[in-house]
Write an enzyme that holds these catalytic residues in place. Structure first.
Site, PDB file in Angstrom:
ATOM      1  N   ARG A   1     -24.549   3.709   1.328  1.00  0.00           N
ATOM      2  CA  ARG A   1     -23.425   4.116   0.474  1.00  0.00           C
ATOM      3  C   ARG A   1     -22.066   3.726   1.054  1.00  0.00           C
ATOM      4  NH1 ARG A   1     -23.616  10.662   0.552  1.00  0.00           N
ATOM      5  NH2 ARG A   1     -21.375  10.585   0.168  1.00  0.00           N
TER       6      ARG A   1
ATOM      7  N   GLU B   1     -31.043  14.550  -4.322  1.00  0.00           N
ATOM      8  CA  GLU B   1     -30.389  13.381  -3.716  1.00  0.00           C
ATOM      9  C   GLU B   1     -31.406  12.350  -3.251  1.00  0.00           C
ATOM     10  OE1 GLU B   1     -26.736  14.667  -1.295  1.00  0.00           O
ATOM     11  OE2 GLU B   1     -28.281  16.078  -0.703  1.00  0.00           O
TER      12      GLU B   1
ATOM     13  N   HIS C   1       0.819  -1.204   0.000  1.00  0.00           N
ATOM     14  CA  HIS C   1       0.000   0.000   0.000  1.00  0.00           C
ATOM     15  C   HIS C   1       0.852   1.252   0.000  1.00  0.00           C
ATOM     16  CE1 HIS C   1      -3.805  -1.977   0.091  1.00  0.00           C
ATOM     17  NE2 HIS C   1      -3.212  -2.899   0.826  1.00  0.00           N
TER      18      HIS C   1
ATOM     19  N   ARG D   1     -22.671  24.747  -0.244  1.00  0.00           N
ATOM     20  CA  ARG D   1     -23.779  23.915   0.242  1.00  0.00           C
ATOM     21  C   ARG D   1     -23.887  24.114   1.749  1.00  0.00           C
ATOM     22  NH1 ARG D   1     -23.519  17.483  -0.168  1.00  0.00           N
ATOM     23  NH2 ARG D   1     -22.068  17.755   1.560  1.00  0.00           N
TER      24      ARG D   1
HETATM   25  C1  PEP Z   1     -23.903  13.202  -3.098  1.00  0.00           C
HETATM   26  O1  PEP Z   1     -24.697  12.740  -2.266  1.00  0.00           O
HETATM   27  O2  PEP Z   1     -23.765  12.723  -4.225  1.00  0.00           O
HETATM   28  C2  PEP Z   1     -23.099  14.383  -2.768  1.00  0.00           C
HETATM   29  C3  PEP Z   1     -22.361  14.982  -3.677  1.00  0.00           C
HETATM   30  O3  PEP Z   1     -23.093  14.807  -1.482  1.00  0.00           O
HETATM   31  P1  PEP Z   1     -22.296  14.094  -0.307  1.00  0.00           P
HETATM   32  O4  PEP Z   1     -21.407  13.085  -0.950  1.00  0.00           O
HETATM   33  O5  PEP Z   1     -21.541  15.173   0.392  1.00  0.00           O
HETATM   34  O6  PEP Z   1     -23.361  13.494   0.524  1.00  0.00           O
HETATM   35 MG    MG Z   2     -25.164  13.821  -0.490  1.00  0.00          MG
END
Ligand code: PEP
Ligand code: MG
Length: 822
Positions: free
Chosen positions: A723, A689, A453, A596
């Protein structure tokens, strides 16, 4: 090859002491014709020089090298002592493996033994078995099966196997190394069942990283997944599917600039392995690891256990921070090793191994060092260099905890304040992540491989590097002038004048290549038919605005303001925010800056806000919802934004808008703040989103000036896949047609109202994603700084028409793989 037959195994033995046990093991070897009786004395002598306790109830007595003439024929013997015998204070041995080796064959048996060393269950079984074949099978050549792994199906079941199993091949060429193994473990942990992995004759706990790595599974080989418990079937099904889909292992992309030609030097080279291209010229400086000082014994086992637990938790917290830090600098791929490091600390066997020693009044530091060092040595023995290299990772994590447990760390490392070529035995990922690229001209390690790494991180930081150059480099005095050629892998100490000239010319050529690439990054993303896409950057620190401009970004499409609120004990004041935003507008010099508003909650925790724990934080009080509840946070931020607005082209963007009511409420507060300050109106946009925002896009488009699609969250909420879930990472692909159709719908709604759409999620920075998004009518792509040049270059190579055709086909695909294959 070592030879072990039934005549050399003594079961159910008793021994009054260590000498008695060694004598019994030796006598078996003498009776079998392996050695002369005098060699038993040599075995006893050896014990005075270096004791032969291996760990986990196993000892391997053998004689001194000078007495090898007493050995007639290489062989081993095993004395099983179910009740155990004390070898050293606190170390009880149940299996005495006597070795008579004419040369170095005992290394082989040692290597075989390491496979069972941490396998408590197997050692216990061998300590009690009444069948000598069990011992023979385990100790002699455990990996002798058919190399293609197909022999698995013919294996007899052993006691460590479960009735339910599936066989599956490991994808790719790189085997079950730390990252895919981490994914497998995380998946396995989701099931109640006990899950084991069998590879050839060895079995591992699928919930333990060290255990899995020790199997040494190479790419393309077949493993057997076995499960026992209520959800065994489900577990096997899921794990098989994930192994087949590659366990999220992806090829590493190399960003360093290469010269593309081989250089000739007249000075002699210390040859190493090329790990990161580029040339460095300068003095060497040897990085020596500090000594970690601690007591071996401790009075209170309970107190030591608490210390151990706390140190492990602190180390995990450090690793979480390091992960975020490297992710921000070099991307998720490069940072993921620190997730694997956290996984080492979650390894039940590793921690239990250390804890077991505490009862013998060992200090937490001593016990921990024994536990990780023993396992690191086991990993080192693996044939596959990629897997063997994980010993460095384990030692890196081990030392991180050890430092926390130490009484003192002597010779704390200090690097010189001038640029140097670093020389080291090996560099751990933690070392590499903390290197200052400005002061590190290059590095050269004595050990390690190009897949380490450290090498990967060096490439991402564009630092020339050589690995595996051998211990000779450690003899170079600090300050020795050297040339390091990261392309050929040669280190040239004391270069001649002519060599210095060659190297300097090559450096200039490299610089010219970099400049040419850089210049191209300042050209707009003008497509071949004249259509232009704006390429801007996502940033999360004040200083990054300037870096973004230098990398060719045409502004900032997403400023994640969370950075101002994290890792501190109170929220930033309005003044502090104003200063940070001003620094950015200054650096941007008129280029757009989309700020943002705070997007806290979800996976971003802020301790000082004392937010109640939520069952589903991604579906809870996150983003705009939190700001609407906390005007004490929201208003100062809005005030700072409106105050800075006249210094540049500033726009506001609200995150996580799910309903029209949320947007209305946010806009109302913003308008109140604007009037209080007396600022001019500025453009207000919102992130797309949440699927509801797409479905209501025609209505939202009436209310805002622009949309920016956050595909990271939109993918998470549309596909219902966390995510950050390591096992879902591959499936949660923003290029899934479901997400592309939502973006298409968003663009149509916005265009209908005369508004523009940007995309600031991860797929915008993927050249393939960028092309499809352009074809869908997205007019602004906001991406990470390192991706700017590549995305612009990609767009410049295509016409809008071509990308429209591509987008149309992508919308008709059935899954993300089909889209990526277009
Ligand atoms: C997203 O959700 O794609 C985004 C750009 O915002 P974040 O990754 O900061 O949640
Ligand atoms: Mg986001």
């Amino acid at each position: 090859m070592m030879n072990l037959n039934k005549g050399n195994i003594k079961l159910k033995a008793e021994a009054v002491n260590k000498a008695d046990a060694i004598r019994q093991a030796g006598t078996l070897l003498v009776e079998n014709g392996n050695m002369k009786t005098e060699y038993i004395t040599s075995m006893m002598e050896r014990e005075k020089v270096a004791h032969t306790y291996l760990g986990n109830g196993i000892a391997i007595p053998h004689g001194l090298p000078k007495d090898r003439n007493l050995i007639a024929q290489t062989g081993i013997s095993v004395v099983q002592i179910p009740a155990g015998v004390e070898w050293n204070p606190g170390e009880r041995v149940h299996l005495v493996v006597g070795i008579a080796a004419k040369s170095d064959e005992h290394i082989e048996i040692l290597s075989n033994l390491t496979h069972i060393l941490d396998d408590e269950a197997t050692v216990q079984r061998l300590s009690r078995t009444t069948n000598p074949d069990d011992i023979i099978n385990c100790l002699v050549n455990p990996t002798s099966n058919d190399n293609n792994g197909k022999a698995l199906a013919n294996l007899e079941n052993t006691e460590s196997d479960f009735a339910k199993f599936v066989d599956v091949a490991i994808q790719g060429n790189t085997g079950l190394h730390a990252r895919p193994a981490t994914v497998l473990i995380n998946l396995a942990k989701e099931f109640e069942s006990e899950i084991r992995v069998r590879y050839r004759n060895q079995t591992a706990n699928a919930k333990s990283l060290v255990s899995l790595l020790k199997l040494g599974v190479e790419g393309g080989q077949t493993i057997r997944l076995m499960a026992q418990g209520a959800d065994a079937d489900q577990a096997l099904q899921t794990l098989k599917r994930e192994v087949e889909s590659g366990l999220g292992d992806e090829a590493e992309e190399i960003s360093a600039v290469s010269l593309g030609r081989r250089l000739e030097f007249e000075s002699a080279a210390i040859p190493g392995i090329a790990a990161s291209p580029g040339l460095a010229i300068g003095p060497v400086f040897q990085l020596k690891r500090g000594k970690v000082v601690f007591e071996a014994v401790a009075k209170d086992p309970a107190a030591e256990e608490t210390r151990l637990r706390q140190a492990v938790e602190t180390a995990k917290a450090q690793l979480r921070e390091l992960y975020e830090d490297v992710k921000a600098r070099s991307g998720t791929g490069k940072a993921s090793i620190f997730l694997a490091h956290q996984e080492f600390l979650d390894d039940p066997e590793l921690v239990a191994g250390a804890r077991a020693q505490l009862q013998d009044h060992r200090s937490a530091a001593w016990a921990w060092q024994q536990a990780y060092e023993q396992r690191a040595q086991t990993l080192e023995q693996l044939k596959d260099p990629l897997l063997a290299g994980r010993a460095t990772d384990l030692r890196d994590v081990g030392r991180r905890v050890l430092r926390l447990l130490a009484d003192k760390v002597e010779d704390e490392l200090t690097l010189p304040e001038y640029p140097v070529i670093l020389i080291a035995e090996d560099l751990t990922p933690s070392d590499t992540a903390s290197l200052n690229p400005q002061l590190t001209l290059g590095f050269c390690t004595a050990y390690g491989g190009p897949t380490s790494h450290s090498a990967i991180i060096a490439r991402s930081l564009d630092i020339p590097a050589i690995v595996g150059a051998g211990p000779a480099i450690l003899n170079l005095a600090d300050g020795t002038a050297c040339i390091l050629d990261g392309e050929s892998g040669g280190l040239y100490p004391h270069p001649s004048q002519a060599d210095l000239e060659t190297a300097k010319t090559a450096q200039q050529d490299l610089q010219a290549i970099r400049e040419a690439e850089k210049l191209a990054c300042y050209q707009p993303a003008l497509m071949t038919d004249g259509h232009r896409v704006e390429v801007v950057a996502n940033i999360g620190a004040a200083a990054e605005a300037e870096q973004a401009v230098n990398a060719g970004a045409e502004g900032i499409g997403l400023l994640r303001t969370e950075f101002l609120f994290l890792n501190r004990s109170e929220p930033p004041s309005e003044e502090e925010q104003f200063a940070a935003y001003s620094q950015m507008t200054q650096a941007l010099n008129g280029l757009p800056l989309i700020i943002r508003t705070l997007d806290i909650g979800g996976d971003k925790a802020v301790p000082y806000l004392n937010l109640p724990a939520e069952e589903n934080p991604f579906l809870g009080i996150r983003g705009i919802r939190l700001c609407l509840q906390r005007p004490d946070l929201f208003k100062p931020q809005l005030r700072a934004i409106f105050r800075v607005a006249h210094t540049g082209s500033v726009k506001i963007m609200f995150p996580m808008i799910a309903t029209l009511e949320d947007l209305q409420a946010a806009k109302t507060i913003a308008e109140e703040v604007r009037l209080e300050i007396g600022a001019e109106p500025i453009e207000i946009g919102m992130m797309i989103e949440v699927p509801s925002a797409v479905l209501m896009a025609p209505e939202f488009a009436q209310e805002v000036d622009f949309f920016s699609v956050g595909t990271n969250d939109l993918t998470q909420y549309t596909l219902a896949m966390d995510r950050g879930h390591p096992a879902l990472a591959k499936q949660a692909d923003g290029l899934h047609p479901a997400i592309l159709r939502l973006i298409d719908q968003t663009v149509r709604a916005a265009n209908g109202a005369g508004k523009w759409v940007g995309v600031c999620g991860g797929i915008a920075g993927d050249p393939k994603g960028a092309a499809i998004l352009a074809g869908l009518g997205v007019s602004e792509l906001s991406i990470s700084i390192p991706s700017v040049a590549a995305v612009k270059a990609k767009l410049r190579s295509l016409s809008l028409g071509q990308t429209q055709v591509l987008a149309k086909r992508a919308l008709q695909c059935r899954n993300a793989q089909e889209v990526r294959a277009l």
